[in-house]
Design an enzyme around this catalytic site. Structure first.
Site, PDB file in Angstrom:
ATOM      1  N   HIS A 124       0.850  -1.191   0.000  1.00 11.93           N
ATOM      2  CA  HIS A 124       0.000   0.000   0.000  1.00 11.93           C
ATOM      3  C   HIS A 124       0.889   1.245   0.000  1.00 11.93           C
ATOM      4  O   HIS A 124       1.988   1.206   0.566  1.00 11.93           O
ATOM      5  CB  HIS A 124      -0.904  -0.017   1.244  1.00 11.93           C
ATOM      6  N   GLU A 155      -3.795   2.526  -7.403  1.00 18.40           N
ATOM      7  CA  GLU A 155      -4.171   3.637  -6.527  1.00 18.40           C
ATOM      8  C   GLU A 155      -3.196   4.799  -6.699  1.00 18.40           C
ATOM      9  O   GLU A 155      -2.085   4.749  -6.154  1.00 18.40           O
ATOM     10  CB  GLU A 155      -4.114   3.204  -5.056  1.00 18.40           C
TER      11      GLU A 155
HETATM   12  O1  G3P Z   1      -6.573   1.367   0.706  1.00 16.88           O
HETATM   13  C1  G3P Z   1      -7.517   2.182   0.109  1.00 16.88           C
HETATM   14  C2  G3P Z   1      -7.070   3.543  -0.056  1.00 16.88           C
HETATM   15  O2  G3P Z   1      -5.755   3.825  -0.072  1.00 16.88           O
HETATM   16  C3  G3P Z   1      -7.973   4.494  -0.703  1.00 16.88           C
HETATM   17  O3  G3P Z   1      -8.243   5.402   0.292  1.00 16.88           O
HETATM   18  O4  G3P Z   1      -9.602   6.944   1.522  1.00 16.88           O
HETATM   19  O5  G3P Z   1      -9.113   7.350  -0.875  1.00 16.88           O
HETATM   20  O6  G3P Z   1     -10.676   5.534  -0.235  1.00 16.88           O
HETATM   21  P1  G3P Z   1      -9.473   6.362   0.164  1.00 16.88           P
END
Ligand code: G3P
Length: 218
Positions: free
Chosen positions: A91, A139
């Site tokens: 992550h 991400e």
């Molecule tokens: O692990 C999920 C994450 O990094 C996304 O975070 O708060 O943008 O949904 P968020």
């Protein structure tokens, strides 16, 4: 296979301690006919959530260690023993050097733990796909924790990520995450070819996480 909604509870004050179990109990009642729902609670609450609820549980992280003389580490084998079914790896908030990442994925496979490996660029995705994890979660770091969904801001990269991963590892599915907070974001993620989403603050920090999740899945 049903699309996956992986809810990372992170370490928010709203989702740790006693709140983790409360959230997990309420989320275990969400209808799972159309979606597979998995929760990743904090490492100090994971055992309780895995053993006292029916919700499927993933770890937020796993280290490159087998059982033995290690201190302050999280092992795949112990996670498996306490009823955890998989793990998030690499992550953005818990990066793992590539040389260890490959070995951790192997240890997870040996212990039958599913792997969801995060990547923030196409370059990283290309490297990680060669390790054949179960999922790669795209991400972009800047959008994590924001109100702008990756599906709105980076749709073309999501499409590229899906086709790139398909070319390298047929078995690896793609998720996307960062800023995902609505039914529209989830719908868009699936339209772009992903197998689901990774989502954190919209659920973990919500007053009523079950309600927010149900509205997303409607
Ligand atoms: O692990 C999920 C994450 O990094 C996304 O975070 O708060 O943008 O949904 P968020």
């Amino acid at each position: 296979m049903k699309p996956l909604i992986l809810v990372n509870l992170k370490l928010y004050k709203e989702s740790t301690g006693e709140r983790a179990l409360e959230i997990a109990k309420s989320i275990s009642k969400v209808n799972r006919n159309k979606y597979q729902i998995i929760l990743a609670p904090s490492l100090l609450t994971i055992k309780e959530v895995a053993q006292k609820t029916k919700v499927m549980v993933f770890s937020q992280h796993t280290d490159f260690v087998e059982l033995g003389a290690h201190t302050g580490r999280v092992s795949a084998e112990e996670l498996k023993q306490i009823g955890v079914k998989g793990t998030i790896l690499n992550h953005s908030e818990r990066k793992i050097p590539l040389k260890y990442l490959q070995k951790i994925i192997e240890i997870c496979k040996k212990n039958k733990l599913m792997t969801v490996v995060c990547a923030s660029t196409l370059f990283e995705i290309k490297k990680i796909a060669k390790f054949y994890p179960d999922y790669i979660a795209y991400e972009p770091k800047k959008l994590i924790g924001s109100e702008v969904s990756v599906t709105e801001a980076k749709p073309e990269i999501i499409v590229k990520a899906v086709s790139l991963v398909k070319k390298i590892s047929k078995k690896t599915k793609v998720l996307c995450g960062a800023g995902v907070h609505s039914k529209e974001d989830l719908g868009q993620a699936l339209l772009l070819g992903t197998s689901g989403v990774l989502i954190a603050h919209a659920i973990a920090k919500a007053k009523d996480p079950k309600k927010v999740l149900e509205e997303m899945l409607m």
